[in-house]
Design a protein around this motif. Structure first.
Motif, short mmCIF file in Angstrom:
data_model
loop_
_atom_site.label_atom_id
_atom_site.label_comp_id
_atom_site.label_asym_id
_atom_site.label_seq_id
_atom_site.Cartn_x
_atom_site.Cartn_y
_atom_site.Cartn_z
N VAL A 13 0.88 -1.17 0.00
CA VAL A 13 0.00 0.00 0.00
C VAL A 13 0.91 1.22 0.00
N HIS A 14 0.52 2.27 -0.71
CA HIS A 14 1.40 3.45 -0.81
C HIS A 14 0.61 4.74 -0.61
N THR A 15 1.22 5.69 0.08
CA THR A 15 0.71 7.06 0.18
C THR A 15 1.82 8.01 -0.28
N GLY A 16 1.52 8.82 -1.29
CA GLY A 16 2.56 9.68 -1.86
C GLY A 16 2.86 10.93 -1.05
N HIS A 17 1.83 11.48 -0.36
CA HIS A 17 1.93 12.72 0.41
C HIS A 17 2.13 13.93 -0.49
N SER A 18 3.07 13.89 -1.40
CA SER A 18 3.22 14.89 -2.45
C SER A 18 3.86 14.18 -3.63
N LEU A 19 3.75 14.78 -4.82
CA LEU A 19 4.22 14.10 -6.03
C LEU A 19 5.25 14.94 -6.78
N GLY A 20 6.21 14.24 -7.39
CA GLY A 20 7.34 14.89 -8.03
C GLY A 20 6.96 15.74 -9.23
N ARG A 21 6.00 15.27 -10.03
CA ARG A 21 5.62 16.06 -11.21
C ARG A 21 5.03 17.40 -10.77
N ASN A 22 4.20 17.37 -9.76
CA ASN A 22 3.63 18.61 -9.24
C ASN A 22 4.70 19.49 -8.61
N LYS A 23 5.61 18.87 -7.87
CA LYS A 23 6.70 19.61 -7.22
C LYS A 23 7.56 20.31 -8.27
N ARG A 24 7.89 19.60 -9.34
CA ARG A 24 8.71 20.20 -10.40
C ARG A 24 8.01 21.41 -11.00
N GLN A 25 6.71 21.31 -11.17
CA GLN A 25 5.96 22.42 -11.73
C GLN A 25 6.02 23.64 -10.80
N GLN A 26 5.87 23.39 -9.50
CA GLN A 26 5.92 24.49 -8.54
C GLN A 26 7.30 25.13 -8.49
N LEU A 27 8.34 24.30 -8.57
CA LEU A 27 9.70 24.83 -8.55
C LEU A 27 9.99 25.65 -9.80
N LEU A 28 9.51 25.18 -10.95
CA LEU A 28 9.68 25.95 -12.18
C LEU A 28 8.98 27.29 -12.07
N ALA A 29 7.78 27.27 -11.48
CA ALA A 29 7.02 28.52 -11.31
C ALA A 29 7.73 29.49 -10.39
N SER A 30 8.50 28.96 -9.46
CA SER A 30 9.21 29.84 -8.53
C SER A 30 10.46 30.45 -9.17
N GLY A 31 10.80 29.99 -10.39
CA GLY A 31 11.92 30.58 -11.10
C GLY A 31 13.19 29.78 -11.08
N ILE A 32 13.17 28.60 -10.46
CA ILE A 32 14.37 27.76 -10.42
C ILE A 32 14.53 27.06 -11.76
N PRO B 198 -1.68 22.12 -10.49
CA PRO B 198 -3.11 22.05 -10.18
C PRO B 198 -3.57 23.11 -9.18
N HIS B 199 -2.65 23.90 -8.62
CA HIS B 199 -3.03 24.81 -7.54
C HIS B 199 -2.91 26.27 -7.93
N LEU B 200 -2.94 26.55 -9.25
CA LEU B 200 -2.85 27.93 -9.75
C LEU B 200 -1.61 28.64 -9.20
N THR B 201 -0.49 27.93 -9.21
CA THR B 201 0.77 28.51 -8.75
C THR B 201 1.21 29.60 -9.71
N GLU B 202 1.39 30.81 -9.19
CA GLU B 202 1.79 31.91 -10.07
C GLU B 202 3.29 31.89 -10.32
N ASP B 203 3.66 32.16 -11.55
CA ASP B 203 5.07 32.27 -11.91
C ASP B 203 5.55 33.66 -11.50
N ALA B 204 6.08 33.75 -10.28
CA ALA B 204 6.50 35.04 -9.73
C ALA B 204 7.71 35.60 -10.46
N VAL B 205 8.55 34.73 -11.00
CA VAL B 205 9.74 35.19 -11.72
C VAL B 205 9.34 35.89 -13.02
N TRP B 206 8.29 35.39 -13.66
CA TRP B 206 7.79 36.05 -14.87
C TRP B 206 7.37 37.49 -14.55
#
Length: 721
Positions: A152-171, A545-553
């Motif tokens: 049985v597995h619980t992800g807690h958070s997922l890498g694809r979503n994390k990568r998207q958030q990090l990209l949005a933060s400008g990294i 999925p959480h409408l993360t704004e690209d602040a660096v843009w």
């Protein structure tokens, strides 16, 4: 009868695996670092709660042993009992010293081998393994295959979503790989999804919008079990709440502190939509008469010292309070302690108030459950987890977070009907105990786990296939008006096509509308939230999925932008009329234009002569927008291509007006969809890579897909696999 049936069942031996972080049974160091947060609390509480069950023989929580003078010696203890049947066992995993989770990937095989040796030394093998997060999922997958034990597995958070958030933060992508090893994490998640017999999530939305992006997505194996809530902390009013320091802090800001309270508790983030809540309250005299508004948005000493996003939100909050002259009606305390959160809920319940979550999107909504446990009715966004909570507890109302009038009316209705208020409060307390207490969580958990052990519920196996190449190499970007909006008959097959290929493409929408207007329009036409939403003619970028704004843009396009100077230069130009305030933004000045202005180029030349480097856009025959020179739909699209790593040559772009011209030009696969504004794009007719469709609206985009054989590469890849 129930106890007798439990006694007949073989008690379960369950092993939980959570590799990283600092895990112990007392004084959890929550927030010490990014690895010691909600997950560590969850696995310890789950272990303890399972140990209290009569139908559980034994439960072990396996984690990494840490021997490091920089942390407590507790983490070096191999064995720590939590109760008679529940224990934490710490097992060697490469280096002894404490390391962040991203540094552990090369040692997981070592940890897995050590766990295997430990399990083989025990009197019997566990009945089930339950892994938490990607690293434990990788370990659990190996052990499940080796031992033939269900996983049985619980992800807690997922890498694809994390990568998207990090990209949005400008990294940058390269930095994300170097720092977070994100590709290894995503690969481990795919491996785990392929091996796991069951995946436990908090909401149905998590299944569809996050796990749905993975190759090995198998929704039939997934089960929604909301996390448990600590009812020893969150409970109905006891009568002493008004003596608390936080109550006194609120009283100092309120002219009539004994009024009912509309309580909002959220971090200062635009997605939490607090400004719309203030506007809804400020535009409703009846609501102001009925209740005070209490905004608890983090802790602050000096707004000027907050990070940029929080500073902007707080500045806008204060301006909105001033705009509607809400002094004495709104409280916004500067500080609150974590333990005072429950007191705030009870204070609001004592005053017969309501808890409101107006967020644009809410993945789960833990604060709603906490408020309900304290006897406080809730009003919450209809987007995401709140719908599950209200469906289960029947203790509140869902709202469209963009509809101010409806929000105010719902809040007023909830506050005004005293009999209904008591019913909602009572149902909330009962519902949380039934669905969201730890006892309820464990009951649901064991209902998922036991059939795997008893083999009474079949586990379907899909033919697993990985796509070659990088994640989602293709993209489709389209405008809203005259493309997706206007013909519902062609919209349905287009959206069906998007859904069918959702794991192969990035779907983006680029519009001149504001974020709120765009989201409201998507909702009205039942168009799912895209992966990328470009709004304000390219001045804002948000990611699903959480409408993360690209602040660096935003920082990028601010270069040489002088909004007030531009406005002053254009205020007396004949033929230009400012559009309403709702169409303006920090990076966009929008005008109506009439025949007295011969061309948008005249405006551009006027601004250039006055040393204002800007982008002037004419569209729909009557609108003129002035943007920073670095902003446009086309430039925003190319920024996203760089962030996500998709090729422009594999990007289909659909446009209809002059505002879309720079999206269509260049290396993209362009389509001008048939409409009455074709004259604005007439100069594109001779460009080879731009196709002019014969059909209008979404049918024209589908026509272009066929013209470009857009999904041919994907079909070939599937055939080859």
């Amino acid at each position: 009868m129930k106890k007798r049936s439990l006694a007949k069942k073989k008690p379960l031996y369950i092993v939980l695996i959570s590799v990283h972080g600092l895990i112990r049974g007392h004084d959890l160091e929550l927030g010490r670092d990014a690895d010691t947060g909600g997950q560590t609390k969850y696995v310890v509480e789950l272990t303890r709660a399972l140990g209290e069950r009569g139908d559980v023989e034994r439960v072990l929580l396996l984690t990494r042993r840490v021997v490091d003078s920089q942390v407590s010696p507790d983490y070096a203890e191999v064995f720590e009992p939590l109760s008679d049947k529940a224990s934490i066992v710490r097992i060697a995993c490469g280096e002894d010293k404490y390391l962040r989770k991203e540094m552990l990937w090369d040692t997981l095989e070592n940890f897995s081998d050590n766990v295997l040796a430990y399990l083989k030394s025990q009197p019997r093998m566990p009945d089930v393994l339950h892994s938490h997060y990607a690293d434990a999922g990788y370990v659990g997958s190996r052990l499940s295959h080796q031992l033939g034990i269900p996983l049985v597995h619980t992800g807690h958070s997922l890498g694809r979503n994390k990568r998207q958030q990090l990209l949005a933060s400008g990294i940058k992508r390269s930095e994300i790989e170097a720092t977070y090893c994100i590709s290894r994490r995503i690969e481990a998640e795919e491996t785990t999804l392929g091996a796991a017999d069951r995946v436990i999530t908090s909401t149905q939305q998590e299944i569809e919008q996050q796990y749905g992006l993975y190759d090995f997505y198998q929704p039939e194996r997934m089960r929604v079990i909301p996390p448990g809530t600590d009812l020893t902390q969150f409970f109905p009013p006891q009568g002493d709440e008004k003596k608390s320091p936080i109550a006194l802090a609120l009283e100092r800001q309120l002219a009539q502190p004994n009024k009912p309270m509309i309580l909002a508790l959220a971090r200062p983030d635009p997605k939490k939509n607090l400004l719309t809540l203030i506007a809804a309250y400020g535009e409703s005299p009846a609501l102001q008469q009925a209740a005070n508004l209490v905004l608890v948005a983090g802790n602050r000493d000096d707004i000027q010292e907050l990070e940029s996003v929080a500073k902007t939100v707080w500045t806008d909050i204060l301006l909105a309070i001033d705009k509607y002259d809400l002094y004495g009606k709104v409280a916004y305390p500067k500080h609150h302690k974590q333990e005072e959160v429950a007191v705030l809920y009870r204070l609001a319940a004592t005053a017969r108030g309501v808890f409101v979550n107006p967020a644009l999107t809410e993945p789960f909504g833990l604060t709603l459950i906490e408020a309900a446990a304290c006897g406080l009715p809730i009003v919450a966004t209809e987007d995401g987890g709140p719908s599950d909570i209200i469906r289960n507890c029947q203790n509140g109302h869902l709202i469209n977070p963009l509809d101010k009038a409806a929000m105010a009316a719902t809040l007023l209705q909830t506050l005004s009907d005293k009999a209904a208020w008591r019913r909602l409060a009572r149902k909330g307390i009962t519902g949380v105990r039934q669905f969201y207490a730890w006892s309820a969580h464990v009951e649901s958990y064991l209902a998922v786990v036991r059939p795997l052990v008893e083999k009474s519920e079949p586990v379907t196996r899909m033919a697993l296939r990985r796509r070659p190449g990088t994640f989602r190499e293709q993209a489709i970007f389209t405008t809203l008006d005259l493309n997706l909006i206007g013909d519902t008959a062609s919209l349905a097959p287009f959206m069906h096509t998007m859904h069918a290929h959702r794991k192969a493409i990035i779907f983006g929408i680029a519009t001149g509308r504001s974020l709120d207007d765009a989201l409201s329009t998507l909702k009205r036409y039942n168009i799912p939230q895209p992966d990328v939403l470009i709004t304000g003619q390219g001045t804002q970028i948000h990611y699903a999925p959480h409408l993360t704004e690209d602040a660096v843009w935003a920082r990028h396009i601010d270069h040489l932008w002088h909004r007030q100077a531009v406005r002053e230069l254009l205020k007396d130009v004949p033929g230009l009329t400012l559009q309403p305030q709702s169409h303006q933004s920090a990076f966009k000045l929008s005008y109506f234009i009439d025949t007295r202005v011969t061309s948008a180029n005249d405006i551009r030349q006027l601004l250039l002569r006055n040393e204002q480097a800007v982008n002037v856009i004419f569209s729909f025959g009557q609108f003129l927008d002035v943007l920073p020179q670095r902003a446009s739909k086309g430039l925003a699209l190319r920024w996203c291509a760089e962030q996500f790593g998709f090729a422009l040559e594999k990007t289909l772009v659909a446009g209809v007006t002059g505002a879309d011209a720079d999206m269509l030009r260049g290396n993209t696969l362009g389509v001008v969809v048939d409409n009455r504004h074709l004259a604005e794009l007439a100069d594109l007719a001779n460009i080879e890579k731009i196709y002019f469709s014969r059909q209008a609206y979404a049918a024209g985009i589908l026509e272009a897909m066929t013209h470009y054989q857009f999904f041919a590469d994907e079909s070939k890849a599937g055939a080859a696999a």
